[in-house]
Design a protein around this motif. Structure first.
Motif, short mmCIF file in Angstrom:
data_model
loop_
_atom_site.label_atom_id
_atom_site.label_comp_id
_atom_site.label_asym_id
_atom_site.label_seq_id
_atom_site.Cartn_x
_atom_site.Cartn_y
_atom_site.Cartn_z
N ILE A 74 0.83 -1.20 0.00
CA ILE A 74 0.00 0.00 0.00
C ILE A 74 0.87 1.25 0.00
N GLY A 78 0.94 3.59 -3.16
CA GLY A 78 0.39 4.89 -2.76
C GLY A 78 1.36 6.02 -3.02
N GLY A 390 -3.34 0.69 -2.84
CA GLY A 390 -2.39 1.80 -2.81
C GLY A 390 -2.50 2.70 -4.02
N PRO A 401 -2.11 4.77 4.77
CA PRO A 401 -1.81 3.35 4.48
C PRO A 401 -1.77 2.48 5.71
#
Length: 484
Positions: A74, A78, A390, A401
């Motif tokens: 993630i 992200g 993400g 996250p």
């Protein structure tokens, strides 16, 4: 294309190592908080505590690895989405699926490594950890002479120290009761105004150097026959020493072979062998149960009607079953039937308890057997959730996250725990209970992967606000039409 793959790998490896270290550290702290009272104050060497922490860290890998994979994926995707690097990759004509290939390879390698770790290294780590923890928890406290307490730490002695200096070396108002050789009576009492305490080289003995005291001892006279307390000896001293053996306070290790039959200490081959042999034993016991109960079941053959007897007394099932029997015969029949019923109940109860115990063991070992495979599949499924999540969230770092990954991991962990307990209790199908968390999370991962591949703004709050505004506007329009 290779540069993009290297970019993704570099972006993943650093967060993965950091999150794995953080999760392992948190789990290690939880272990210390749980067993701090059993470890502190027992005089362990520093390397014993370090060894216990190392084995505990190895046992925590099966929980830390899936969470680290979820959180790091993630964070990786992200951060790439937050810096518009994913947008650049897609603008170059590379789809998200193709960009995830190197990550899929890495996660697959980690999943395979997790499988081999759970099969080869984890049983050994569990054996070392639980055996050492068992010995450490049953170890006596190193505070041999606490203040104001009659301590029985040394066999054959009862010692009370009224007060100690902060350093614990100087003692005041000491009272020592020493039992006789047969251990029945306290025939010797030592009282001292003060003293000092120290250990010999190698911690073999504890020495009490007593000052300004008196020693009382009761012994038998030369011609004593039945009364062993006919002579009292009193001895005053300025300084004397009493030595106590410390061998019982050293960490005594239990033979590890006593723990090897536990399910956590076995690999897949051993678990499979145990499951097959145990199931065969249960099946054979079922046949034995039938043979044990059969002798209690009596069969009577009805002879054919004789031509010499003209009238037969027919049995009427609506009447009493004891029709035609005298009172004494009825009592004898009831007593015999009750005795046989008790015998059958005793036989069945013992066999039933054994069957339940064997079935519980089989289910417990089955859980450990399936967990070897469940760990690897869980790593893949959580990656399948983390990577698209993400890219949709488009937030890096340890903020959002962490929250999202913890929520999904808690869902996974709670469902897994409930499934395992249900399997051990026999309340659910064994395979369904062990894989219900994977069955639950896999559709979520596939749905998120589809949304990420189609550039869906799943977590864009503006879309939901506009949707809510449209719905409220429709309701307001209908309300105004009804009023008019």
């Amino acid at each position: 294309m290779k540069k993009i793959h290297l970019l993704l790998l570099k972006s993943f490896i650093r967060p993965f190592l950091v999150t794995l270290f953080i999760v392992m550290f948190v789990l290690l702290m939880l272990f210390l908080f749980k067993y701090i009272d059993d470890l502190i104050g027992k005089g362990f060497a520093w390397y014993t505590i370090l060894e216990l922490m190392m084995y505990n860290s190895a046992t925590n890998v099966q929980m830390a690895l899936p969470l680290s994979i979820l959180l790091s994926t993630i964070m990786t995707y992200g951060a790439l989405g937050e810096n518009y690097e994913l947008v650049a990759i897609k603008a170059a004509g590379i789809s998200l699926k193709r960009a995830m290939y190197p990550m899929i390879v890495i996660i697959t390698i980690l999943s395979v490594a997790a499988f081999f770790f759970s099969d080869y290294m984890l049983p050994v780590a569990n054996l070392k950890y639980y055996s050492l923890l068992y010995d450490a928890r049953k170890q006596k406290s190193a505070d041999l002479l606490p203040e104001g307490v009659f301590s029985t730490s040394f066999p054959g002695y009862t010692i009370r120290v009224k007060r100690k200096d902060p350093d614990g070396q100087r003692l005041y108002d000491i009272m020592i009761y020493q039992k006789s050789l047969n251990g029945d009576n306290n025939n010797t009492v030592i009282l001292a105004r003060e003293g000092t305490m120290f250990r010999t080289m190698g911690d073999k003995y504890l020495v009490l150097r007593l000052k300004d005291g008196v020693r009382y001892e009761e012994t038998a006279s030369e011609n004593a026959t039945y009364n062993t307390r006919q002579r009292l000896l009193r001895q005053r001293f300025k300084e004397t020493e009493t030595k106590f053996d410390l061998s019982g306070f050293k960490l005594a290790r239990t033979n590890e072979s006593e723990f090897k039959t536990a399910s956590q200490m076995m690999n897949i081959r051993q678990l499979r062998h145990y499951l097959d042999s145990s199931q065969h034993s249960v099946d054979s016991n079922v046949m034995v149960n039938y043979k044990l109960v059969t002798p209690y079941i009596k069969y009577y053959s009805i002879p054919t009607q004789s031509k010499a007897i003209k009238n037969y007394k027919t049995f009427d099932p609506k009447k009493d079953a004891f029709q035609g029997l005298s009172l004494s015969e009825q009592q004898m029949s009831l007593s015999s039937a009750a005795s046989e019923i008790r015998s059958i109940k005793d036989v069945i109860k013992n066999r039933s308890d054994r069957y339940k115990g064997d079935s519980e063991n089989i289910r417990r070992y089955f859980v450990e057997y399936q967990k070897k495979y469940n760990l690897s599949v869980a790593c893949l499924v959580l990656f399948l959730i983390g990577a698209p999540l993400g890219s949709i969230i488009r937030k890096g770092g340890l903020g959002l996250p962490v929250v999202v990954s913890v929520v999904f991991f808690l869902i996974y962990y709670i469902i897994t725990t409930i499934g395992e307990k249900s399997v051990k209790g026999g309340d659910i199908n064994k395979y369904l209970g062990m894989w219900i968390s994977i069955i639950t999370l896999l559709p979520i991962g596939l749905f998120l992967s589809y949304k990420a591949a189609t550039d869906s703004a799943l977590f864009d709050m503006e879309i939901y606000k506009r949707f809510i505004n449209r719905v409220t506007a429709k309701f307001k329009a209908k309300a105004t039409r009804h009023t008019h």
